[in-house]
Design a protein around this motif. Structure first.
Motif, PDB file in Angstrom:
ATOM      1  N   SER A  32      23.011   4.546 -39.609  1.00  0.00           N
ATOM      2  CA  SER A  32      22.448   4.024 -40.854  1.00  0.00           C
ATOM      3  C   SER A  32      21.416   5.000 -41.417  1.00  0.00           C
ATOM      4  O   SER A  32      20.444   5.341 -40.741  1.00  0.00           O
ATOM      5  N   SER A  36      16.668   0.358 -45.948  1.00  0.00           N
ATOM      6  CA  SER A  36      16.496  -1.062 -45.638  1.00  0.00           C
ATOM      7  C   SER A  36      17.568  -1.506 -44.650  1.00  0.00           C
ATOM      8  O   SER A  36      18.571  -0.794 -44.463  1.00  0.00           O
ATOM      9  N   PRO A  37      17.411  -2.656 -44.011  1.00  0.00           N
ATOM     10  CA  PRO A  37      18.387  -3.108 -43.021  1.00  0.00           C
ATOM     11  C   PRO A  37      19.787  -3.328 -43.618  1.00  0.00           C
ATOM     12  O   PRO A  37      19.932  -3.668 -44.789  1.00  0.00           O
ATOM     13  N   MET A  62      21.689  -7.021 -37.412  1.00  0.00           N
ATOM     14  CA  MET A  62      20.959  -6.269 -38.424  1.00  0.00           C
ATOM     15  C   MET A  62      20.750  -4.847 -37.927  1.00  0.00           C
ATOM     16  O   MET A  62      20.120  -4.628 -36.889  1.00  0.00           O
ATOM     17  N   GLU A  97      18.821  -1.583 -38.365  1.00  0.00           N
ATOM     18  CA  GLU A  97      17.625  -1.039 -38.994  1.00  0.00           C
ATOM     19  C   GLU A  97      17.874   0.429 -39.358  1.00  0.00           C
ATOM     20  O   GLU A  97      18.807   1.059 -38.853  1.00  0.00           O
ATOM     21  N   ASP A 124      19.416   3.249 -36.984  1.00  0.00           N
ATOM     22  CA  ASP A 124      20.193   2.656 -35.900  1.00  0.00           C
ATOM     23  C   ASP A 124      21.619   3.223 -35.910  1.00  0.00           C
ATOM     24  O   ASP A 124      22.145   3.607 -36.968  1.00  0.00           O
TER      25      ASP A 124
END
Length: 222
Positions: free
Chosen positions: A120, A124-125, A167, A169, A172
């Protein structure tokens, strides 16, 4: 869901017919095919996104040859290019590779598992949803062939449930290792040339070649 019946019924029928029609069936594949849903905000475009990505497991061994990798059965799909996927969402595919020593062994081996990792790069998540099968019971081999390998889901190297919403982050990494296909016929019938080809390609390690086939990798010419 009810769609799973369509994925599990054909292998059950093939297994029932294996001894009667050994040249007309295939070993179990790494199906049902896997997918993952990503949902979040794309800061680059300023718009929300929902993106699905398919991942095929290894195909089961066939009566006259090995099963291909990244090919599911009884249903199959293909994806757009990795570059196009990365251009649309704040995720980077850091790995997409076959996994050594995962095929169900036999005279003909199943297709190998593949491993994919998504990093990611969002600010934002990101919500990730998965509903994966064959993480406990691997695709079975037939007529003396061995079972393939089970699947595995990870976030930052830690195992997560195969059916979950997680979720992610920023920074991640989610990693998925699909199930591999089962083998057909006893492994002591495998042709030496196929063993050597597997060693050269890297899909088989020398240690496993020695343990399964009694083959010394020092004989292999690269």
């Amino acid at each position: 869901g009810r769609h799973l019946t369509g994925h599990y019924l054909p292998p059950a029928i093939y297994a029932a017919l294996a001894k009667l029609l050994p040249d007309r069936i295939v070993a179990e594949s790494g199906s049902p095919l896997w997918n993952v849903y990503f949902k979040g905000n794309n800061e680059k475009s300023g718009k929300p996104f929902v993106k699905m990505f398919f991942m095929n497991g290894g195909h089961g061994a066939r009566p006259h040859g090995d099963g291909p990798g990244c090919l599911s059965f009884p249903s199959n799909v293909s994806n757009q290019s990795i570059e196009q996927f990365e251009n649309q969402v704040p995720l980077i595919v850091t790995e997409k590779a076959f996994v050594a020593d995962t095929p169900g062994v036999g005279k003909y081996c199943g297709g190998p598992a593949q491993r994919l990792s998504f990093l990611s790069v969002a600010d934002s998540p990101i919500t990730m949803t998965i509903r994966h099968e064959r993480v406990t019971y691997p695709p079975r081999g037939l007529l003396g062939g061995e079972s393939g390998s089970t699947g595995l889901d990870l976030v930052n190297g830690k195992k997560i449930p195969a059916k979950a919403q997680v979720m992610l982050e920023p920074n991640d990494t989610a990693t998925f290792q699909t199930p591999s296909g089962g083998g057909m016929f006893p492994s002591d019938q495998r042709d030496t040339k196929r063993i050597e080809a597997d060693l050269i390609s890297g899909i088989l390690t020398p240690e496993t070649a020695q343990r399964i086939y009694g083959y010394s990798a020092s004989k292999t010419k690269k």
